[in-house]
Design an enzyme around this catalytic site. Structure first.
Site, mmCIF file in Angstrom:
data_model
loop_
_atom_site.group_PDB
_atom_site.id
_atom_site.type_symbol
_atom_site.label_atom_id
_atom_site.label_comp_id
_atom_site.label_asym_id
_atom_site.label_seq_id
_atom_site.Cartn_x
_atom_site.Cartn_y
_atom_site.Cartn_z
ATOM 1 N N ASP A 192 -2.706 1.639 -4.081
ATOM 2 C CA ASP A 192 -2.851 0.886 -2.444
ATOM 3 C C ASP A 192 -3.840 1.979 -2.516
ATOM 4 O O ASP A 192 -3.437 3.211 -1.679
ATOM 5 C CB ASP A 192 -1.324 1.152 -1.787
ATOM 6 C CG ASP A 192 -1.997 0.190 -0.371
ATOM 7 O OD1 ASP A 192 -3.286 0.480 0.288
ATOM 8 O OD2 ASP A 192 -1.514 0.110 0.945
ATOM 9 N N PHE A 221 6.969 -6.209 14.853
ATOM 10 C CA PHE A 221 6.401 -5.028 15.341
ATOM 11 C C PHE A 221 4.635 -5.636 15.867
ATOM 12 O O PHE A 221 4.295 -5.879 17.029
ATOM 13 C CB PHE A 221 6.123 -4.328 15.266
ATOM 14 C CG PHE A 221 5.311 -4.511 13.934
ATOM 15 C CD1 PHE A 221 6.163 -4.418 12.317
ATOM 16 C CD2 PHE A 221 3.586 -4.618 14.093
ATOM 17 C CE1 PHE A 221 5.371 -4.684 12.185
ATOM 18 C CE2 PHE A 221 2.782 -4.256 12.585
ATOM 19 C CZ PHE A 221 3.789 -4.557 11.792
ATOM 20 N N LYS A 251 -10.719 -1.470 5.878
ATOM 21 C CA LYS A 251 -10.339 0.151 6.750
ATOM 22 C C LYS A 251 -11.441 0.919 5.553
ATOM 23 O O LYS A 251 -12.377 1.135 5.783
ATOM 24 C CB LYS A 251 -8.939 0.691 5.803
ATOM 25 C CG LYS A 251 -7.679 -0.167 5.971
ATOM 26 C CD LYS A 251 -6.728 -0.171 7.315
ATOM 27 C CE LYS A 251 -6.643 -1.790 7.430
ATOM 28 N NZ LYS A 251 -5.330 -1.521 6.625
ATOM 29 N N TYR A 260 -19.525 -22.093 -4.069
ATOM 30 C CA TYR A 260 -18.055 -22.076 -3.677
ATOM 31 C C TYR A 260 -17.935 -21.126 -5.450
ATOM 32 O O TYR A 260 -16.921 -20.698 -5.553
ATOM 33 C CB TYR A 260 -17.482 -23.564 -4.559
ATOM 34 C CG TYR A 260 -16.424 -24.147 -4.313
ATOM 35 C CD1 TYR A 260 -15.477 -24.156 -3.004
ATOM 36 C CD2 TYR A 260 -15.883 -23.731 -5.079
ATOM 37 C CE1 TYR A 260 -14.154 -23.609 -2.974
ATOM 38 C CE2 TYR A 260 -14.034 -23.488 -5.635
ATOM 39 C CZ TYR A 260 -13.638 -23.626 -4.239
ATOM 40 O OH TYR A 260 -11.843 -23.317 -4.103
ATOM 41 N N PHE A 306 4.911 0.436 3.416
ATOM 42 C CA PHE A 306 4.215 0.047 4.518
ATOM 43 C C PHE A 306 4.561 -1.401 4.533
ATOM 44 O O PHE A 306 5.373 -1.925 3.480
ATOM 45 C CB PHE A 306 2.737 0.748 4.238
ATOM 46 C CG PHE A 306 1.567 -0.356 5.170
ATOM 47 C CD1 PHE A 306 1.058 0.187 6.309
ATOM 48 C CD2 PHE A 306 1.253 -1.002 4.801
ATOM 49 C CE1 PHE A 306 0.887 0.313 7.078
ATOM 50 C CE2 PHE A 306 0.830 -2.121 6.125
ATOM 51 C CZ PHE A 306 0.344 -1.006 6.908
ATOM 52 N N ARG A 331 4.741 3.084 15.969
ATOM 53 C CA ARG A 331 5.391 2.990 14.884
ATOM 54 C C ARG A 331 6.517 3.616 14.496
ATOM 55 O O ARG A 331 6.358 5.066 14.526
ATOM 56 C CB ARG A 331 3.841 3.637 13.835
ATOM 57 C CG ARG A 331 2.819 2.895 13.527
ATOM 58 C CD ARG A 331 3.481 2.081 12.338
ATOM 59 N NE ARG A 331 1.875 1.145 11.867
ATOM 60 C CZ ARG A 331 2.007 -0.368 11.651
ATOM 61 N NH1 ARG A 331 3.338 -0.882 11.964
ATOM 62 N NH2 ARG A 331 1.494 -0.869 11.056
#
Ligand SMILES: *Cc1c(COP(=O)(O)O)cnc(C)c1O
Length: 459
Positions: free
Chosen positions: A217, A451, A260, A74, A126, A384
């Site tokens: 980001d 979306f 990603k 943990y 984004f 998009r």
């Protein structure tokens, strides 16, 4: 005569996952049942899945081996310390707070840095980033260069910030109302477009004058670094790893979706160089994610991430990863298909406005195109455009983005170039029949990030 020299993926395949292809009739039925929203399709009904590059990458044998080294304590898992060491070594940020994925890090950093009434300039919005800025009481302001909104502009660094737009905002609202500039590498919504090092340096210089920080980001920072290596003067002899570190050194805090670049199926983090922000973040992560040494992740996930981060900054990996995306993009360009130029790093973006000049944005051209493509070949893509852009929170009207795109997103190390050929042929077929498309109407609209779950019917 010039000899053609091909390139190939820098790996061989050790395990395969069989694919299934439905008949056209079955695909028509599946699309209708999914409300013409590709997010609502079952994965089993998809032949080639280009919905997203998020969490869909193939892990290496080393990453799979890393899963077996999971320390599922943990508190104080060995894998946390390995990840922390890797983030310091590869990315250069001092402090790490793991999170289950990128948006959790966005949630936490927004809560810490944004006060109600603040403005957050950024190189294009984004979806999740902007929503968390708004939930914290901030207002996002787009300061990306105009070329980013023009799908035909061939600017090599469409992720660049327009310094005049940024300066104007500072003059208008005052620097004390701007806690930070949000810089994304690469810019997803512009078509996977990179920011140049020169521009980032200029943004750094300008913001430091006013005491404004930069939140990075860094979801696709290695892909951005590869594009700098390929196209920016002075970087051809630097490695992707060196360029990644230089980018990061120009920023203060970072949020990461490790699903990603970092080649894992789940994971993310918040990183910072500021001990005070770190202290607050590791307190907040306990409220929303889990203890600060796991942040919603299993120990094994952190181990796979640490290994994936190192693989992601290897030159030969990026050459094949971005190379495959460009291979598909060039096939489509050769066919005269309208795509966003230049080809981005994580996907090829089809320009639905030019596919369907007879449809208005209220008839959801990009949503229509994604549905048509699935019905044609079982290839799953993503809208998009106006659906992703949501509504203006003040007026309740649709936001009408200039770009109305369908994203063919390429998972890392998953498909072969033969799959790319199949995709290109299907897109060409749908383009030929474009004049027959009739558009869609929205029949269900969820409140947040519509979306993902909106439903449509054919007009
Ligand atoms: C995916 C993504 C995010 C959000 O990350 P999740 O892991 O999906 O929560 C944030 N920014 C960019 C640019 C992304 O592509």
């Amino acid at each position: 005569m010039m000899k053609k020299r091909s390139w190939a993926e820098p790996y061989k395949i050790k395990m395969v996952e069989p694919l299934r292809m439905l008949s056209r009739k079955e695909r028509e039925k599946a699309m209708e049942e999914a409300g013409y929203n590709t997010f609502l399709l079952r994965s089993e009904d998809v032949y080639i899945d280009l919905l997203t590059d998020s969490g869909t990458s193939a892990m290496s044998d080393r990453q799979w081996a890393g899963l077996m080294l999971g320390d599922e304590a943990y508190a104080g898992s060995r894998n946390f310390y390995h990840l922390e060491e890797t983030v310091r070594e590869v990315y250069g940020y001092k402090y790490l707070v793991p999170t289950h994925q990128g948006r959790a890090a966005e949630h936490i950093i927004s809560k810490i840095l944004i006060k109600p009434g603040d403005y957050i300039p950024g190189n294009m919005y984004f979806t999740t980033t902007k929503l968390h800025q708004e939930l914290a009481g901030g207002k996002f302001v787009d300061v990306i260069i105009d070329e980013a909104h023009d799908p035909e502009s061939e600017h090599p660094f469409k992720g660049n910030v327009d310094l005049d737009k940024l300066q104007r905002l500072i003059d208008e609202v005052g620097a004390d109302k701007i806690p930070y500039v949000a810089i994304a590498t690469t810019v997803n919504m512009a078509g996977g477009q990179p920011i140049s090092m020169a521009n980032l340096k200029a943004v750094r210089e300008l913001t430091q004058k006013y005491g404004i920080e930069i939140v990075h980001d860094m979801t696709r920072v290695a892909e951005n670094a590869y594009m700098i290596q390929q196209n920016e003067e002075g970087y051809a002899d630097k490695t992707v790893a060196e360029i990644v570190k230089e980018i990061n050194s120009l920023t203060d805090h970072a949020t990461m979706s490790a699903k990603k670049d970092a080649l894992v199926n789940i994971g993310g983090f918040l990183a910072t160089n500021d001990p005070d922000v770190f202290e607050q973040a590791r307190n907040l992560v306990v409220v929303y994610e889990g203890l600060h040494t796991y942040g919603g992740l299993a120990g094994r996930d952190m181990e796979a991430m640490a290994i994936g981060i190192k693989e992601s900054v290897m030159d030969e990996h990026q050459k094949a990863r971005v190379g495959q995306v460009h291979y598909l993009g060039n096939l489509l360009l050769k066919e005269g298909i309208p795509v966003v130029k230049p080809i981005g790093t994580h996907g090829v973006f089809l320009d639905a406005k030019r596919f369907y000049p007879h449809l208005t944005q209220d008839e959801f051209p990009a949503q229509t195109l994604a549905a048509e493509l699935y019905v044609d070949s079982g290839v799953r893509a993503m809208e998009r455009g106006v659906v992703s852009a949501g509504r203006n929170p003040e007026t309740g009207e649709h936001n009408y983005p200039k770009l109305e795109l369908v994203r063919l997103t390429i998972p890392r190390r998953v498909y072969t170039q033969a799959h790319m050929d199949v995709v290109a042929e299907s897109v060409a077929e749908v383009f030929q029949n474009a004049h027959k498309a009739r558009g869609l109407k929205m029949v269900f609209e969820p409140k947040y990030l519509r979306f993902f779950q909106a439903r449509f019917e054919k007009l």
